[in-house]
Design a protein around this motif. Structure first.
Motif, PDB file in Angstrom:
ATOM      1  N   HIS A  41      28.051 -26.415  34.189  1.00 38.77           N
ATOM      2  CA  HIS A  41      28.972 -27.262  34.949  1.00 38.77           C
ATOM      3  C   HIS A  41      28.211 -28.452  35.527  1.00 38.77           C
ATOM      4  O   HIS A  41      27.426 -28.303  36.454  1.00 38.77           O
ATOM      5  N   ASN A  44      33.064 -33.073  37.175  1.00 37.77           N
ATOM      6  CA  ASN A  44      34.477 -32.729  37.337  1.00 37.77           C
ATOM      7  C   ASN A  44      35.239 -32.851  36.021  1.00 37.77           C
ATOM      8  O   ASN A  44      36.344 -32.331  35.891  1.00 37.77           O
ATOM      9  N   LYS A  63      38.860 -24.131  42.039  1.00 35.96           N
ATOM     10  CA  LYS A  63      38.719 -23.842  43.475  1.00 35.96           C
ATOM     11  C   LYS A  63      40.050 -24.044  44.194  1.00 35.96           C
ATOM     12  O   LYS A  63      40.802 -24.977  43.916  1.00 35.96           O
ATOM     13  N   ARG A  86      36.513 -19.575  46.892  1.00 35.30           N
ATOM     14  CA  ARG A  86      35.066 -19.573  46.677  1.00 35.30           C
ATOM     15  C   ARG A  86      34.358 -18.870  47.832  1.00 35.30           C
ATOM     16  O   ARG A  86      34.822 -18.889  48.963  1.00 35.30           O
ATOM     17  N   GLY A 113      29.624 -21.808  39.369  1.00 34.50           N
ATOM     18  CA  GLY A 113      30.523 -21.916  40.505  1.00 34.50           C
ATOM     19  C   GLY A 113      30.586 -23.288  41.151  1.00 34.50           C
ATOM     20  O   GLY A 113      31.473 -23.571  41.928  1.00 34.50           O
ATOM     21  N   THR A 114      29.652 -24.137  40.828  1.00 42.00           N
ATOM     22  CA  THR A 114      29.631 -25.496  41.377  1.00 42.00           C
ATOM     23  C   THR A 114      28.884 -26.398  40.407  1.00 42.00           C
ATOM     24  O   THR A 114      28.108 -25.915  39.571  1.00 42.00           O
ATOM     25  N   ARG A 115      29.099 -27.689  40.533  1.00 37.45           N
ATOM     26  CA  ARG A 115      28.445 -28.626  39.620  1.00 37.45           C
ATOM     27  C   ARG A 115      26.950 -28.726  39.894  1.00 37.45           C
ATOM     28  O   ARG A 115      26.516 -28.722  41.041  1.00 37.45           O
ATOM     29  N   GLN A 116      26.172 -28.846  38.831  1.00 35.20           N
ATOM     30  CA  GLN A 116      24.728 -29.081  38.918  1.00 35.20           C
ATOM     31  C   GLN A 116      24.526 -30.545  38.560  1.00 35.20           C
ATOM     32  O   GLN A 116      24.404 -30.895  37.387  1.00 35.20           O
TER      33      GLN A 116
END
Length: 193
Positions: A41, A44, A63, A86, A113-116
């Motif tokens: 990820h 967006n 989310k 989350r 779970g979240t953008r890198q």
């Protein structure tokens, strides 16, 4: 024509030329039956990019905050997204994901779970392993190799399904399974960079 098909068509028209998207390994996605597509990820734009490059219609976890806006939330529901809280175990989201798989559909997950934003591949959360162990779904790793820059190539690589037989038989932990999935994504990223 439903909103999912319209959205997929519009996103294809915009995103394919803008990011010169190159797809590798699309044939690795089973044509039918339950499948979990697990991707790294970095943006967006990852959900629509996975959506337009996959041969299957995909249900995505998103989310919960995104659904608080009635317009965005309404659109997300119509394009097969459903909310997850989350930072906590969300039983409703887990049940919904398992039902989607039980019905033979494709579930799209971003295990980190979240953008890198640095483009690195982070540690995955146990949720991907949970779905892999609690279903009979094929697990297809996916690497998005960016960055997202206009008119520069973006590569989306689908790997061969990961054999979960041994993990299911040994009742492995969800985190162990997620770690294996993330390692496959890392290898795809490394090989195809």
């Amino acid at each position: 024509m439903n909103l999912y098909k319209i959205g997929k068509a519009l996103c294809s028209i915009i995103l394919f030329p803008m990011y010169r998207i190159n797809i590798v390994g699309k044939k690795n996605i089973p044509a039918e039956g339950p499948v979990i597509i697990c991707s790294n990820h970095i943006s967006n734009l990852d959900p629509p990019v996975v959506g337009i490059t996959s041969s299957r219609n995909i249900y995505f976890l998103a989310k919960e905050e995104l659904f608080k806006n009635p317009v965005i939330g309404g659109i997300l529901k119509k394009v097969h997204a459903f909310p997850i809280k989350r930072g906590m175990r969300d039983r409703n989201a887990l049940r919904k994901g398992l039902d989607i798989l039980k019905d033979g559909h494709a579930l799209g997950l971003f295990p980190e779970g979240t953008r890198q934003k640095n483009g690195e591949i982070g540690k995955g959360l146990a949720g991907a392993g949970f779905f892999a162990l609690r279903s009979e779904a094929s697990i297809v790793p996916c690497a998005i190799i960016g960055p997202y820059q206009k008119f520069k190539k973006l590569k989306v690589v689908y790997g061969e399904p990961i054999d979960m037989t041994e993990y299911r038989e040994q009742k492995a932990s969800a985190q162990v399974v997620t770690d294996r999935i993330m390692e496959e994504i890392r290898q795809l990223h490394k090989i195809h960079q």
